[in-house]
Scaffold this motif. Structure first.
Motif, short mmCIF file in Angstrom:
data_model
loop_
_atom_site.label_atom_id
_atom_site.label_comp_id
_atom_site.label_asym_id
_atom_site.label_seq_id
_atom_site.Cartn_x
_atom_site.Cartn_y
_atom_site.Cartn_z
N GLN A 175 40.30 45.88 54.73
CA GLN A 175 40.95 44.56 54.74
C GLN A 175 39.89 43.46 54.87
N ALA A 176 38.91 43.71 55.74
CA ALA A 176 37.85 42.72 55.90
C ALA A 176 37.05 42.58 54.60
N GLU A 177 36.81 43.73 53.92
CA GLU A 177 36.05 43.68 52.67
C GLU A 177 36.81 42.94 51.59
N LEU A 178 38.12 43.19 51.55
CA LEU A 178 38.97 42.54 50.56
C LEU A 178 38.93 41.02 50.77
N MET A 179 39.02 40.65 52.04
CA MET A 179 38.93 39.23 52.41
C MET A 179 37.65 38.61 51.87
N ALA A 180 36.54 39.30 52.14
CA ALA A 180 35.24 38.77 51.71
C ALA A 180 35.17 38.67 50.19
N LEU A 181 35.70 39.69 49.50
CA LEU A 181 35.68 39.69 48.03
C LEU A 181 36.47 38.50 47.49
N TRP A 182 37.63 38.28 48.09
CA TRP A 182 38.46 37.19 47.60
C TRP A 182 37.79 35.84 47.86
N GLN A 183 37.18 35.70 49.04
CA GLN A 183 36.54 34.43 49.36
C GLN A 183 35.36 34.17 48.44
N ARG A 184 34.73 35.26 47.98
CA ARG A 184 33.58 35.13 47.11
C ARG A 184 34.01 34.84 45.68
N GLU A 185 35.00 35.61 45.19
CA GLU A 185 35.36 35.53 43.77
C GLU A 185 36.47 34.52 43.50
N ARG A 186 37.31 34.28 44.51
CA ARG A 186 38.36 33.27 44.40
C ARG A 186 39.31 33.47 43.23
N PHE A 187 39.68 34.73 43.00
CA PHE A 187 40.77 35.00 42.05
C PHE A 187 42.08 34.66 42.75
N THR A 188 43.13 34.49 41.95
CA THR A 188 44.47 34.37 42.51
C THR A 188 44.93 35.78 42.87
N ALA A 189 45.40 35.96 44.11
CA ALA A 189 45.69 37.32 44.56
C ALA A 189 47.15 37.47 44.94
N PHE A 190 47.75 38.57 44.43
CA PHE A 190 49.08 38.97 44.89
C PHE A 190 48.92 40.33 45.56
N LEU A 191 49.36 40.41 46.80
CA LEU A 191 49.23 41.67 47.52
C LEU A 191 50.62 42.14 47.94
N VAL A 192 51.03 43.29 47.42
CA VAL A 192 52.27 43.90 47.88
C VAL A 192 51.93 44.83 49.02
N THR A 193 52.66 44.72 50.12
CA THR A 193 52.35 45.57 51.27
C THR A 193 53.60 45.70 52.11
N HIS A 194 53.68 46.73 52.96
CA HIS A 194 54.70 46.59 53.99
C HIS A 194 54.06 46.65 55.38
N ASP A 195 52.81 46.26 55.41
CA ASP A 195 52.11 46.14 56.67
C ASP A 195 52.04 44.64 57.01
N VAL A 196 52.85 44.20 57.99
CA VAL A 196 52.96 42.78 58.30
C VAL A 196 51.61 42.22 58.73
N PRO B 137 46.15 28.25 41.63
CA PRO B 137 44.93 28.96 41.27
C PRO B 137 44.12 29.28 42.53
N GLY B 138 43.73 30.53 42.69
CA GLY B 138 42.91 30.93 43.82
C GLY B 138 43.67 31.19 45.09
N GLU B 139 44.98 31.12 45.03
CA GLU B 139 45.76 31.34 46.25
C GLU B 139 45.93 32.84 46.52
N PHE B 140 46.08 33.19 47.80
CA PHE B 140 46.32 34.58 48.18
C PHE B 140 47.74 34.68 48.71
N VAL B 141 48.60 35.37 47.93
CA VAL B 141 50.01 35.50 48.30
C VAL B 141 50.30 36.95 48.64
N ALA B 142 50.95 37.17 49.77
CA ALA B 142 51.37 38.52 50.12
C ALA B 142 52.87 38.65 49.94
#
Lengths: 333, 253
Positions: B176-197, B35-40
């Motif tokens: 990316q910085a905004e997304l970071m801040a949003l996640w740290q604030r809301e603490r949802f579990t995040a799955f991010l698909v990307t091909h940007d390492v 719960p609350g983890e950020f997985v890419a």
């Protein structure tokens, strides 16, 4: 309108308070002269035969000319931008009416009675306006009823075909077989089968409207971006929400194309139905006038009909502009 | 702050049917997010990453295996798991505010919780644009509106399918910085698909590397760097090197 945008700045507001800096509407002056000249020719040059209320026609032209003159003289103080933009058209209309008057009433270059003089049309409007108004009312009643029935049924069936595979399976062949048949082909059958000529007219107009509305609603619903449904579904949307709030609004631009096509088709069917079976309306007036060789009446009715059709198209454009104001680059009518 | 939920993928496999032939896209994926983890999720294009997110969202049913949220099987889409797409897919006939209101409308909460819209628009920096139509927004603003449309529902799980891929590089960095801040604030579990390492390393606590189609998990890396991260730090560069190698890219620099 760059000038309009600039007027909002402080300096220009101060200018408009002083209210004396507006340019004179020169084009209006030219139009005024042209209308007054047309009035003078109409009144001063004797008609070639007895054609109608020439004096009144000249009076109307003179009134237009004098009004334009008054607006030109006060244009520094009272600007009417929308009217002022039509200046070149007002000049052209004066020339057109003047020329028409010359070649028909004065010089008799166009064979009568097939070509009517302006005063003859004016006479029709003065003498026969009750019948014309009644005809317009009948036509509108028939057209609006038929069009509404066709548009509503077409819209519903289009959404159903686009949404449901089963409905599409059964309706598609029917639509392909019957749809392309011109509505007028049903004419003999409709007047024979249906209880009154009025209901037959409604049926035919609804048919002419319904086909394009159905097809274009269907194509609009079928071509909705699938991602829109995914978005709504992840947000917990029900089937009902997907139809009413996603499929239909997304299809509206296409629906309106169908509505415009249907309106055009319905005009054609209206006139034919009134000429052939329905004993009222502008179509009936036209064939009645032809029967009496009253060509001025025909021209007068044609002008009224053009105004009516153009007015209805404008109404539909306004409706579209209101409903689809989110689209960019809309054509302005 | 939302009630985050753990997500577990158990022996998840999926295939498409293409002209009668089976086209396998996912091959026995086992993965758990706390719960609350950020997985890419990183992988070559076309490897099935997006399909994986669609399965977690419940938009499609897996061919084999299961998706579990808080140890309950996922059967259909639900506003507690929201997918943000690569395109903002805002509805062009709705204003920004009406787009953001979408989830509250479908759930019948618009009357009681409509006030949340203003807060969320402020959060993503779109206050003042409530009544703009999507075609009037820039790419970054549209994607922010799409994020707001998801976040207003306070999802426990936020699934992001290359949400920043279509943005210019400057906008992407700030988002990316905004997304970071949003996640740290809301603490949802995040799955991010990307091909940007770099994006994966900048945002995620864990990076999962997938193979070519049919996708299998090739490697999992815990990103042991404190937030906010610096793209130039030694460890960051080292991890990037390591991931690029896992992706099978020649790393000569």
């Amino acid at each position: 309108m760059p000038t309009g945008a600039i007027q909002a700045t402080g300096e220009d507001v101060a200018d408009s308070v002083r209210a004396t800096r507006r340019p004179i509407w020169w084009c209006g002056g030219v139009a005024a002269v042209a209308w007054l000249a047309a009035a003078a020719v109409t009144n001063g040059w004797p008609d070639d035969g007895d054609l109608g209320p020439t004096g009144r026609l000249a009076g109307c032209m003179a009134v237009i000319g004098l009004l334009l003159l008054a607006m030109t003289l006060t244009s520094r103080y009272f600007a009417l931008p929308r009217l002022f933009r039509t200046g070149p058209w007002l000049v052209a209309l004066a020339l057109l009416f003047g020329t028409w008057e010359l070649v028909s009433a004065k010089l008799n270059l166009l064979p009568r009675p097939f070509f009517a003089a302006p005063q003859s049309l004016l006479e029709v409007y003065i003498d026969d306006w009750p019948r014309l108004i009644e005809s317009v009312a009948h036509s509108l009643m028939l057209l609006v009823t038929g069009y509404a029935v066709g548009a509503v049924l077409g819209f519903i069936s289009g959404v159903a075909i686009g949404w449901s595979r089963a409905v599409g399976y059964w309706m598609h062949p029917l639509l392909r077989f019957v749809g392309p048949l011109p509505a007028t082909a049903w004419l003999p059958l409709a007047f024979f089968v249906l209880p009154s000529s009025w209901t037959a007219g409604v049926f035919l107009i609804a048919l002419a409207t319904g086909f394009p509305v159905t097809v274009l609603t269907w194509s609009g619903v079928a071509s909705v971006n699938a991602a829109y449904y995914d978005v709504a579904r992840t947000l917990g949307a029900s089937q009902r929400f997907l139809i009413l709030r996603v499929a239909i609004p997304a299809a509206m631009p296409s629906v309106f194309v169908g509505l415009f096509m249907g309106l055009g088709g319905s005009f054609a069917v209206l006139v034919v139905a009134e000429m052939v079976g329905v004993k009222a309306g502008l179509g009936w007036y036209l064939s009645w006038a032809q029967g009496w060789a009253a060509y001025s009446n025909m021209y007068a009715a044609l002008i009224v009909m053009a105004l009516m059709c153009s007015g209805l198209i404008s109404v539909l454009f306004h409706l579209r502009d209101r409903l689809l104001n989110w689209q960019k680059g809309l054509l302005r009518w | 702050m939302v009630a985050a939920a753990g997500v577990r993928l158990a022996k998840l496999s999926h295939q498409f049917r293409l002209r009668g032939a089976a086209l396998p896209v996912l091959d026995t994926i086992d993965l758990a997010a706390a719960p609350g983890e950020f997985v890419a999720l990183l992988g070559p294009s076309g490897c099935g990453k997006s399909t994986l997110l669609r399965l977690i969202a419940g938009l499609e049913r897996p061919h084999a295996g299961r998706v579990l949220m808080s140890e309950r099987s996922v059967e259909k889409p639900d506003p507690s798991r929201i997918l943000v797409f690569q395109d903002p897919t805002l509805y062009p006939w709705r204003t920004v505010r009406q787009n953001v209101a979408l989830g509250l409308e479908t759930r019948g909460l618009i009357r009681t919780q409509g006030g949340r819209i203003d807060a969320i628009l402020r959060l993503v920096g779109l206050d003042g644009f409530d009544n703009a139509f999507p075609h009037q927004l820039s790419g970054g603003m549209a994607q922010r509106a799409a994020l707001a449309r998801a976040l207003v529902n306070e999802p426990s799980v936020l699934l992001m399918d290359e949400p920043l891929a279509n943005l210019d590089s400057m906008t992407r960095l700030s988002m990316q910085a905004e997304l970071m801040a949003l996640w740290q604030r809301e603490r949802f579990t995040a799955f991010l698909v990307t091909h940007d390492v770099e994006e994966a390393l900048y945002l995620a606590e864990r990076v999962v590397v997938l193979s070519r189609r049919p996708a299998r998990i090739v490697a999992e890396l815990a990103v042991d760097l404190p937030y906010p991260r610096h793209r130039g730090s030694e460890r960051f560069v080292e991890l990037r090197h390591c991931i690029l190698e896992q992706l099978g890219l020649q790393v000569d620099w």
